[in-house]
Structure formats: structure tokens, C-alpha cells
Write an enzyme that holds these catalytic residues in place. Sequence first.
Site, mmCIF file in Angstrom:
data_model
loop_
_atom_site.group_PDB
_atom_site.id
_atom_site.type_symbol
_atom_site.label_atom_id
_atom_site.label_comp_id
_atom_site.label_asym_id
_atom_site.label_seq_id
_atom_site.Cartn_x
_atom_site.Cartn_y
_atom_site.Cartn_z
ATOM 1 N N TRP A 236 0.871 -1.187 0.000
ATOM 2 C CA TRP A 236 0.000 0.000 0.000
ATOM 3 C C TRP A 236 0.905 1.234 0.000
ATOM 4 C CZ3 TRP A 236 -1.994 2.912 4.650
ATOM 5 C CH2 TRP A 236 -3.067 3.731 4.321
ATOM 6 N N ASP B 150 -0.659 -5.148 9.506
ATOM 7 C CA ASP B 150 -1.623 -4.142 9.080
ATOM 8 C C ASP B 150 -2.923 -4.882 8.783
ATOM 9 O OD1 ASP B 150 -3.167 -2.252 7.873
ATOM 10 O OD2 ASP B 150 -1.650 -1.584 6.439
ATOM 11 N N ALA C 258 -6.358 -4.225 7.840
ATOM 12 C CA ALA C 258 -7.271 -3.185 7.356
ATOM 13 C C ALA C 258 -8.548 -3.762 6.738
ATOM 14 C CB ALA C 258 -6.560 -2.294 6.343
ATOM 15 N N LYS D 99 -13.131 -0.273 6.630
ATOM 16 C CA LYS D 99 -13.766 -1.110 5.599
ATOM 17 C C LYS D 99 -14.811 -2.037 6.219
ATOM 18 C CE LYS D 99 -9.884 0.290 3.790
ATOM 19 N NZ LYS D 99 -9.563 1.202 2.744
#
Length: 295
Positions: free
Chosen positions: A127, A208, A210, A243
Site C-alpha cells: 500500500w 496491518d 485493514a 472497511k
Amino acid sequence: MFETLSKAPGDKIPALMGEYAADPRSTKIDLGVGVYKDEKGVTPVMSAVRKAEQRILENEKTKTYLGIAGNKGFSAAVLDLALADSVDRSRVRIARAPGGTGSLWVLMQLINRAGPGATVWLSDPTWPNHNPIAENSGLKVEKYPYFDAETRGVKFAEMLATLDRLGRDDVVLLHGCCHNPTGANLTPDQWDKVAASLARTGALPFIDLAYLGFGDGLLEDAYGTRKVIASVPEALVAFSGSKNFGLYRERIGAAILIAKDAGPSRRDQFPAPQHHPWRLFATARSWCRDHPRHP
Ligand SMILES: Cc1ncc(COP(=O)(O)O)c(C=O)c1O
């Protein structure tokens, strides 16, 4: 003073969003910002979120400060969701942060405080915000092999060979699930091998998380995170609720630290000598109680 500042490089995603909006073709597909959209192109508010908001509106009694680490109920729920019973909670510290991005920032700052100039290993590719957050936190950045464009899978042997060479001054940033931008993910067996490698080398895992629940399901997507955390003495997790809760604009996130033991008790952490701020605060509070008309 501000004349010393130079313009930050433009973010490619808003530029792509602009191009998308300007494109007149009816067949266009928006591959810019990664938000959930229904068949009408709308990013809806989840009904559970609506109900929770109504409940808060009706029942909230105060807007006074929460502690620095944020709402304890939220933190406990995030830990249940992300880590479940993979680690003894006495080893865990969690603080609310502005989204996954804010959590990454807080944790990178923390890494640089604990191990100044440590090296953060990022997947190749990753990312685009990982790199600047790490560099702006004073950390060195390296890449480990990840995506194989030919097979559209993970170059796992090469990835593992790189991880196997790392040591205690290295931090390995892993995408907990739904790798962004490639969509190529580790299998449970590969996660087991990554966890074993990290346990062997002492490199610090930094996950991470997410998109928990956006891949194969809540449990399946948490497999790698929980496996790694159960295998190593120390780890970090940047959790995003943007999300999976559909709460993009609220900036819901949490910075999670797993330490090798429970650490000093709160009493040891905050001894209260006469001049300690907590003692001053307690003195001020009791003074106010005794002098109720004090403004
Ligand atoms: C891999 C990854 N990490 C972190 C984030 C940041 O999430 P947030 O919007 O909660 O800051 C994103 C958002 O796109 C992401 O794709």
C-alpha cells in the site's frame, strides 16, 4: 518559517478519482479509492451502524473526555474481534487511533522510539502509504519479495528466504489479509511458516489489519494475525474499522502492542511522589470538592 516547506507529492488516488468523475463512458469502473459500493454505486451506511448511532444518540449521557487510550468497550471489542484468545490480554496494550493510517503512524513512531532507525521491511509491492509513514517516522525501509506478476500469487520461497535472514533490529510489516494492492494472500500453511521464521529470527512482526472479514470470512481472515501473535514474544497490529464497519469517514482504528510479559503493574508505572502530576491532580480535585463555589 513555512517558506522552508516544499509541496508534498500529489496523492495518485484522488487524481484517479478526478479522472474517473470526468470520464463520460457509461461502462467505466471506479478502481480508485477502495470503498465498498452496492450495485447502484452507493457506499451505504450499514443497518447495524445506524442502530448503534441511534442508540448512542438516545442514551449518551455526557461528552466529557475519555481516557487517552479511548473507549475501553471499543478496545475490548476490537481485541475480541482481531486477536480473540491468541494471546494473554495482560500482555496487550491498545489505544484508539484515527483509522488504520493513524494506527500505523502511532506504531511507527513507537518503533522509532523503542529502536531508533530500525528497518521496516515492506512487501514488494505494498500500500503506497506504508513507505512515507515509515520514512517520516525516522525508520529505514527495505522490501521483501512478495508478488509474482506471472502467477499472480506470492513468491513465497523468496519471501521466506528473505525473512529467514532478518534479525532483532528488523520489523516485518505484513498485510493480515486481503493484500493491498495485489490481492495475493498467504495460505494458512504459509502463515505458519512465516510465524515460525519470525519466532526463530526475533524480527518484530507488524501486522496491518485493514480488511478483516473482507476476504474469506472473519475467522479465516484473522488466521495469520492470530497465528503470528501466538508464536512470538512481541508484535504490533494496526487495526482499521474503515472497511469492515463501513465507517470510512469516522476514522475508526486502533494501535495494538503485544509485549513479552504483562510489564509493571499500574501502581509501579505511576508511583505517586508528592510532586507527581497524578498527586497534583488528586489534590486539585479534593480542593474543588471542599470549595464547591470555586469557579
Ligand atoms: C493496506 C491498508 N492499510 C491501511 C489502510 C488505512 O485504512 P484507514 O482508511 O482506516 O486509514 C488501508 C486503506 O486503504 C489499506 O489498504
